[in-house]
Design a protein around this motif. Structure first.
Motif, PDB file in Angstrom:
ATOM      1  N   ILE A  56     -18.720 -17.317  44.239  1.00  0.00           N
ATOM      2  CA  ILE A  56     -18.576 -18.756  44.476  1.00  0.00           C
ATOM      3  C   ILE A  56     -18.984 -19.499  43.202  1.00  0.00           C
ATOM      4  O   ILE A  56     -20.060 -19.269  42.661  1.00  0.00           O
ATOM      5  N   VAL A  57     -18.089 -20.367  42.717  1.00  0.00           N
ATOM      6  CA  VAL A  57     -18.336 -21.119  41.496  1.00  0.00           C
ATOM      7  C   VAL A  57     -18.931 -22.479  41.868  1.00  0.00           C
ATOM      8  O   VAL A  57     -18.405 -23.161  42.741  1.00  0.00           O
ATOM      9  N   HIS A  58     -20.059 -22.835  41.232  1.00  0.00           N
ATOM     10  CA  HIS A  58     -20.678 -24.142  41.500  1.00  0.00           C
ATOM     11  C   HIS A  58     -21.217 -24.687  40.204  1.00  0.00           C
ATOM     12  O   HIS A  58     -21.893 -23.974  39.466  1.00  0.00           O
ATOM     13  N   THR A  63     -21.972 -17.319  41.490  1.00  0.00           N
ATOM     14  CA  THR A  63     -22.879 -16.461  42.240  1.00  0.00           C
ATOM     15  C   THR A  63     -22.176 -15.134  42.523  1.00  0.00           C
ATOM     16  O   THR A  63     -21.089 -15.111  43.089  1.00  0.00           O
ATOM     17  N   CYS A  64     -22.790 -14.026  42.116  1.00  0.00           N
ATOM     18  CA  CYS A  64     -22.181 -12.708  42.286  1.00  0.00           C
ATOM     19  C   CYS A  64     -22.032 -12.405  43.782  1.00  0.00           C
ATOM     20  O   CYS A  64     -22.957 -12.641  44.564  1.00  0.00           O
ATOM     21  N   PRO A  65     -20.881 -11.869  44.184  1.00  0.00           N
ATOM     22  CA  PRO A  65     -20.655 -11.631  45.606  1.00  0.00           C
ATOM     23  C   PRO A  65     -21.488 -10.473  46.179  1.00  0.00           C
ATOM     24  O   PRO A  65     -21.628 -10.374  47.395  1.00  0.00           O
ATOM     25  N   LEU A  66     -22.029  -9.604  45.325  1.00  0.00           N
ATOM     26  CA  LEU A  66     -22.750  -8.460  45.883  1.00  0.00           C
ATOM     27  C   LEU A  66     -24.178  -8.808  46.286  1.00  0.00           C
ATOM     28  O   LEU A  66     -24.606  -8.525  47.393  1.00  0.00           O
ATOM     29  N   HIS A  67     -24.952  -9.400  45.376  1.00  0.00           N
ATOM     30  CA  HIS A  67     -26.363  -9.640  45.701  1.00  0.00           C
ATOM     31  C   HIS A  67     -26.850 -11.030  45.306  1.00  0.00           C
ATOM     32  O   HIS A  67     -28.040 -11.237  45.062  1.00  0.00           O
ATOM     33  N   ASN A  68     -25.908 -11.975  45.174  1.00  0.00           N
ATOM     34  CA  ASN A  68     -26.260 -13.383  44.941  1.00  0.00           C
ATOM     35  C   ASN A  68     -27.008 -13.661  43.644  1.00  0.00           C
ATOM     36  O   ASN A  68     -27.764 -14.623  43.572  1.00  0.00           O
ATOM     37  N   TRP A  69     -26.814 -12.840  42.618  1.00  0.00           N
ATOM     38  CA  TRP A  69     -27.334 -13.270  41.318  1.00  0.00           C
ATOM     39  C   TRP A  69     -26.496 -14.456  40.846  1.00  0.00           C
ATOM     40  O   TRP A  69     -25.271 -14.459  41.042  1.00  0.00           O
ATOM     41  N   VAL A  70     -27.165 -15.438  40.231  1.00  0.00           N
ATOM     42  CA  VAL A  70     -26.435 -16.592  39.718  1.00  0.00           C
ATOM     43  C   VAL A  70     -26.322 -16.457  38.197  1.00  0.00           C
ATOM     44  O   VAL A  70     -27.325 -16.301  37.505  1.00  0.00           O
ATOM     45  N   ILE A  71     -25.098 -16.492  37.707  1.00  0.00           N
ATOM     46  CA  ILE A  71     -24.837 -16.278  36.283  1.00  0.00           C
ATOM     47  C   ILE A  71     -24.283 -17.569  35.677  1.00  0.00           C
ATOM     48  O   ILE A  71     -23.376 -18.191  36.231  1.00  0.00           O
ATOM     49  N   SER A  72     -24.834 -17.973  34.526  1.00  0.00           N
ATOM     50  CA  SER A  72     -24.325 -19.154  33.825  1.00  0.00           C
ATOM     51  C   SER A  72     -22.982 -18.814  33.188  1.00  0.00           C
ATOM     52  O   SER A  72     -22.867 -17.829  32.457  1.00  0.00           O
ATOM     53  N   LEU A  73     -21.976 -19.639  33.444  1.00  0.00           N
ATOM     54  CA  LEU A  73     -20.665 -19.394  32.838  1.00  0.00           C
ATOM     55  C   LEU A  73     -20.692 -19.716  31.348  1.00  0.00           C
ATOM     56  O   LEU A  73     -19.901 -19.196  30.576  1.00  0.00           O
ATOM     57  N   GLU A  74     -21.621 -20.586  30.954  1.00  0.00           N
ATOM     58  CA  GLU A  74     -21.673 -21.005  29.552  1.00  0.00           C
ATOM     59  C   GLU A  74     -22.287 -19.939  28.660  1.00  0.00           C
ATOM     60  O   GLU A  74     -21.811 -19.678  27.566  1.00  0.00           O
TER      61      GLU A  74
ATOM     62  N   PHE B 545     -17.506 -17.313  51.141  1.00  0.00           N
ATOM     63  CA  PHE B 545     -17.875 -16.030  50.573  1.00  0.00           C
ATOM     64  C   PHE B 545     -16.607 -15.197  50.418  1.00  0.00           C
ATOM     65  O   PHE B 545     -15.656 -15.343  51.187  1.00  0.00           O
ATOM     66  N   ILE B 546     -16.606 -14.313  49.413  1.00  0.00           N
ATOM     67  CA  ILE B 546     -15.383 -13.590  49.051  1.00  0.00           C
ATOM     68  C   ILE B 546     -14.703 -12.913  50.246  1.00  0.00           C
ATOM     69  O   ILE B 546     -13.475 -12.899  50.352  1.00  0.00           O
ATOM     70  N   ASN B 547     -15.472 -12.354  51.175  1.00  0.00           N
ATOM     71  CA  ASN B 547     -14.868 -11.645  52.306  1.00  0.00           C
ATOM     72  C   ASN B 547     -13.959 -12.564  53.124  1.00  0.00           C
ATOM     73  O   ASN B 547     -12.898 -12.158  53.582  1.00  0.00           O
ATOM     74  N   GLU B 548     -14.416 -13.813  53.288  1.00  0.00           N
ATOM     75  CA  GLU B 548     -13.615 -14.748  54.080  1.00  0.00           C
ATOM     76  C   GLU B 548     -12.516 -15.372  53.245  1.00  0.00           C
ATOM     77  O   GLU B 548     -11.518 -15.843  53.782  1.00  0.00           O
ATOM     78  N   ARG B 549     -12.685 -15.375  51.919  1.00  0.00           N
ATOM     79  CA  ARG B 549     -11.649 -15.923  51.052  1.00  0.00           C
ATOM     80  C   ARG B 549     -10.488 -14.937  50.936  1.00  0.00           C
ATOM     81  O   ARG B 549      -9.338 -15.307  50.868  1.00  0.00           O
ATOM     82  N   LYS B 550     -10.826 -13.629  50.870  1.00  0.00           N
ATOM     83  CA  LYS B 550      -9.779 -12.628  50.691  1.00  0.00           C
ATOM     84  C   LYS B 550      -9.504 -11.832  51.962  1.00  0.00           C
ATOM     85  O   LYS B 550      -8.762 -10.858  51.942  1.00  0.00           O
ATOM     86  N   HIS B 551     -10.106 -12.214  53.066  1.00  0.00           N
ATOM     87  CA  HIS B 551      -9.815 -11.602  54.367  1.00  0.00           C
ATOM     88  C   HIS B 551      -9.946 -10.093  54.351  1.00  0.00           C
ATOM     89  O   HIS B 551      -9.103  -9.359  54.874  1.00  0.00           O
ATOM     90  N   ALA B 552     -11.001  -9.612  53.697  1.00  0.00           N
ATOM     91  CA  ALA B 552     -11.308  -8.184  53.626  1.00  0.00           C
ATOM     92  C   ALA B 552     -12.765  -8.071  53.210  1.00  0.00           C
ATOM     93  O   ALA B 552     -13.330  -9.010  52.673  1.00  0.00           O
TER      94      ALA B 552
END
Lengths: 111, 811
Positions: A56-58, A63-74, B545-552
């Motif tokens: 998720i980009v904010h 925010t990484c989808p696996l374990h919610n680490w937040v990474i700066s895009l800059e 969250f990616i799972n709901e965005r990509k339906h997997a």
């Protein structure tokens, strides 16, 4: 020859989203923020190599989808108490097109 | 000796050149051609003329006397037909040949007309000159107008006509108004103000065709089939430099007429100023740089040295009651930081963008009193390190207090509903406090507010704090995330009671401290908005969250798992063959039977998802939503069909329930079970909602779990018919969707509101039950569909890499 490679139209990347670009040495994630800035980073979180392009980009972070680490895009730096960094590459938007720096590909091949 | 100057165009830029020229007494003999049958007037004041705040006479810059005193030969209403640069003459439309020593272009710009079918109908106009303005001024309360374009000009036209009582609709192609000058938060406030003026605003709207009748415009047709009837259609979508004459004359022309820093074109004796020029790649539409150009052009003509430098620009909208300001560059970017200030009570939004301790951009709405000070900081690149903490408050308030976390509640009107269960408004609570109820218990006792489900407790406490000030100590509550001080419950109440139907609306009215939320609050807000406003709000995939965005379901190596739905756990040899074929074709490494009575294909690559879905769809299967905060499975036993103990058709009921409920989004995952007898083979009593069939009917129980917590369901009601069982379950699901906190499963929600509260609304009150069922069906009319089929057919490209540079690198 220009030093910028035309990758795609800005509209091909959703706002607050990302798409992947394949290179000979793994995938690069190209992000678009809510305000139409673009950033290119290695598509692997420094924690457990999670695919950042799926996060998720904010603001100017993802925010990484696996374990919610937040990474700066800059900067590619992990935020908060987490430590680590991913490689970032020059990217820009010109007349609605997303451009990547050709030099980054060479650097990746040389690495 | 006098020099002959011919000027083409009597606009604001050339008018300013002439003023400077005559001040310098340089001795020019001026001939002024203008295609419009009048001299120079202040074109940017047309909007106040349209709105009735000024008359044409008020906005005339140069009248006949001025031209006469300065010896200008006026040829108004005459176009130039030709320019001969060798002979140095211009030829007027009537054939007159006029010689020049110096020629000045001020041909301005043309409005861009979208070439929609019907754009040449009578009644389709631009908003450019006095004639256009007069067409709009002729309209009144009986007329309808559509304005295409939600930029500066379009909105001024719309507001001007609305002030005359005209029924105006603005159609804008982008998601928010004035997207080039404003971010979405300020765009939201602007939209709200315009809607308050009676203007209808349609964003993200694509125009398809202009419909006519007897050669006159009748309506605008949008892509989605909507027809907007109108007597006049105004297109205000932008301007293009008017370069035709310059091009014919052989001058260097790009987007505009090329000029150097001295405003000289590719011909040393020809200058150009205004909206027709291109300088250093830029073209110009605002007045400030045009005046700078005019000054430079005048100095060039008098032989003085001068150079035009492009400066930062700022924008203000000339609509009464809409104070907005934007300047500089307010996009996010490398090394940039935001300072955001929102005051929901006054409808104020301010955002500063900072890079290297310098303000590079500012957007302000509602209170623009300090805009010049901020613009100065941008223009002068002032180092703001020393005043950073208080910068956002403006020049008068250095040393400001921290943002007030109570501002959102303080701003609510007295008739804002605080307690939904008991219908108690803010004013009633304030009155109770004034009458002596000075703590939560007393307010509850006298008004019943927060006395039922309790989710509005935080808001009631905030009303106490706002009303009593320091006499009330606010208990610490857990906010959603660092973006806000409000709790989930507070925000849900605000969304309902203030009819907040978009994310920018929530951010503004609840005083969000970041520009666009974070990964914690965005998925929650997205759920609340789609649950409360299923028809108005559009699901935002980028807030999922990616799972709901990509339906997997994403796996640890970045691959995905795919689970097709098996209604009630029933499958067929054909479905199993299709699953086996798909597993072979996409080289699925692991095939597993799940606890929800279906089959999981693990290890599918993202780019293969649309293809494997299309294959499974072709065999009649749809998404199992194994990834969603929504309905997962309805587990069943075989019931009366085969089992010697079965009392009812549990499999059939399970399939019915799954077909009614699939696709529904809920605060957390929702698992159901239907057992055909009390032996409970489907383990229904540890599901979120369970049904145990008995001889006399169906026992519906809720609030089970078998995860981190293990809970047994509690009996809600026993009903006699299958139909009633389905209605009760839909009603429970809807009540849960409307009231629970995001990521609370039913048992957690039930722990807060109590089984009795749920029972009152579903078992005791049949009208309430059916109203819940109806609202559930409204939502399902949008969401009961297969996302796989939709994504495979329309969005497959987005699952694949944007580009493949593997070969490029090998060069």
């Amino acid at each position: 020859m220009s030093n910028w490679i035309d990758i795609a139209a800005l509209g091909d990347i959703p706002q607050r989203g990302a798409r992947m670009v394949k290179t000979a040495l793994g995938c690069v994630a190209v992000f678009r923020t809510g305000d139409d800035q673009v950033f290119a980073l290695d598509n692997a979180c420094p924690h457990k190599a999670g695919p950042l392009a799926e996060g998720i980009v904010h603001g100017t972070s993802v925010t990484c989808p696996l374990h919610n680490w937040v990474i700066s895009l800059e900067t590619g730096q992990a935020q908060g108490n987490d430590e680590g960094q991913v490689a970032t590459y020059a990217a820009r938007v010109e007349e609605g097109r997303v451009l990547l720096d050709r030099a980054f590909l060479r650097a990746r091949v040389a690495a | 000796m006098t020099t002959r100057l011919v000027v083409i165009g009597a606009g604001m830029a050339t008018g300013r050149v002439l003023e400077h020229l005559f001040e310098s007494e340089a001795g020019y003999d001026v001939t002024l051609f203008n295609a419009e049958p009048r001299g120079n007037y202040n074109r940017i004041m047309l909007s106040p003329v349209l709105a009735g705040d000024k008359s044409y006479a008020d906005i005339v810059t140069h009248d006949a006397d001025w031209y006469e005193v300065n010896g200008v030969t006026c040829r108004f209403g005459e176009r130039i037909a030709q320019i001969d640069r060798v002979a140095k003459t211009v030829t007027a439309a009537n054939g007159d040949v006029v010689p020049y020593d110096k020629l000045l272009f001020g041909t301005g710009s043309n409005p861009f007309m979208i070439p929609l079918p019907g754009h040449d109908l009578e009644g389709v106009i631009a908003y450019r000159d006095l004639e256009d303005t007069e067409r709009m001024m002729a309209l009144g309360a009986s007329n309808k107008v559509v304005v295409i374009g939600g930029g500066l000009l379009g909105l001024e036209a719309a507001a001007g006509m609305a002030a005359r009582g005209v029924d105006v609709t603005v159609v804008h192609i982008m998601a928010h108004l004035m997207e080039r000058q404003l971010d979405e938060a300020a765009g939201y406030l602007l939209r709200k103000a315009l809607v308050d003026k009676g203007i209808t605003v349609k964003c993200s709207a694509n125009s398809k065709e202009i419909l006519g009748e007897n050669g006159h415009v009748r309506a605008l047709l949008l892509d989605d089939g909507t027809e907007l009837p109108c007597d006049l259609l105004v297109m205000a979508v932008g301007i293009r430099p008017n370069t035709a004459l310059a091009q014919e004359a052989g001058l260097a022309v790009g987007k505009g007429i090329h000029v150097d820093d001295q405003m000289v074109t590719s011909d040393a004796d020809i200058l150009a100023v205004g909206e027709c020029v291109e300088h250093d790649g830029a073209i110009f539409g605002l007045v400030a740089p045009l005046y700078d150009q005019a000054k430079v052009a005048a100095q060039t003509l008098t032989g003085a040295e001068a150079a035009f430098v492009q400066k930062e620009l700022s924008t203000k909208l000339k609509v009464t009651g809409c104070d907005l300001f934007s300047a500089g560059d307010f996009m996010d970017g490398p090394g940039r930081e935001d300072i955001v200030f929102r005051d929901p009570g006054r409808g104020v939004y301010r955002r500063l963008v900072i890079a290297d301790n310098v303000v590079v951009g500012a957007v302000m709405y509602g209170d623009t009193a300090d805009s010049n000070w901020f613009f100065g900081l941008i223009r002068d690149k002032t180092d703001i390190a020393g005043m950073r903490d208080t910068l956002i408050f403006g020049p008068a308030y250095q040393g400001g207090t921290p943002l007030d976390p109570l501002a959102g509640v303080a701003a609510l009107p007295r008739d804002a509903e605080i307690c939904g269960c008991n219908g108690i408004c803010k004013g009633q609570i304030e009155d109770a406090i004034a009458a002596g109820a000075t703590d939560l218990g007393a307010v509850r006792a006298t008004t019943k507010a927060s006395g039922s489900c309790g989710t509005c407790t935080g808001l009631v406490e905030q009303v106490l704090a706002v009303t009593l000030g320091d006499d009330f100590v606010l208990p610490a509550a857990q906010s959603i995330c660092a973006c806000t001080d409000m709790t989930h419950e507070d925000v849900r109440r605000m969304i309902k009671s203030q009819r907040l139907t978009s994310m920018p609306a929530v951010w503004q009215e609840c005083g969000w401290k970041t520009s666009c939320g974070c990964h914690v609050c965005r998925p929650a807000l997205n759920f609340y908005l789609l649950a409360d406003w299923p028809l108005e709000y559009r699901d935002d995939p980028q807030s999922r969250f990616i799972n709901e965005r990509k339906h997997a379901n994403i796996q640890k190596d970045g691959t995905f798992s795919v689970v097709p739905r098996m209604w009630g756990g029933i499958t067929t040899p054909n479905e199993l063959r299709a699953i086996a074929d798909a597993a072979d074709k996409y080289m699925v490494p692991t095939v597993k039977v799940t606890g929800g009575q279906r089959i999981d294909l693990l290890g599918v690559r993202s780019e293969d998802l649309p293809d494997i879905w299309a294959d499974l769809n072709a065999a009649g299967m749809v998404s199992g939503h194994a990834y969603s905060k929504g309905l997962r499975t309805v587990k069943t036993c075989v019931g009366t069909d085969h089992c010697r103990f079965g009392t009812q058709d549990s499999t059939g009921l399970g399939i019915k329930l799954e077909k009614q409920l699939w696709g529904a989004w809920t605060p957390h995952k929702l698992k159901l079970g239907v057992s055909g007898c009390p032996r409970n083979c489907a383990e229904a009593t540890c599901k979120d909602i369970g049904v145990i069939c008995v001889d006399s009917g169906y026992q519906v129980s809720i609030g089970g779990a078998a995860g981190m917590d293990v809970k047994e369901t509690e009996l809600l009601v026993q009903v006699t018919t299958e139909r009633e069982a389905v209605d009760v379950i839909k009603a429970v699901t809807q009540l849960y969707r409307e009231n629970a906190k995001y990521l609370d499963r039913i048992y957690k929600w039930m722990g807060k509101v109590g089984l009795d509260w749920i029972s009152e609304r579903i078992v005791d009150d049949l009208d309430s039950r059916m109203a819940l069922v109806d609202r559930f069906e409204v939502s399902q009319s949008i969401y009961r569909k297969d996302p796989w089929a939709e994504h495979a057919s329309t969005r497959a490209e987005t699952y694949r890499p944007l580009a493949n540079l593997s070969l490029e690198a090998a060069e």
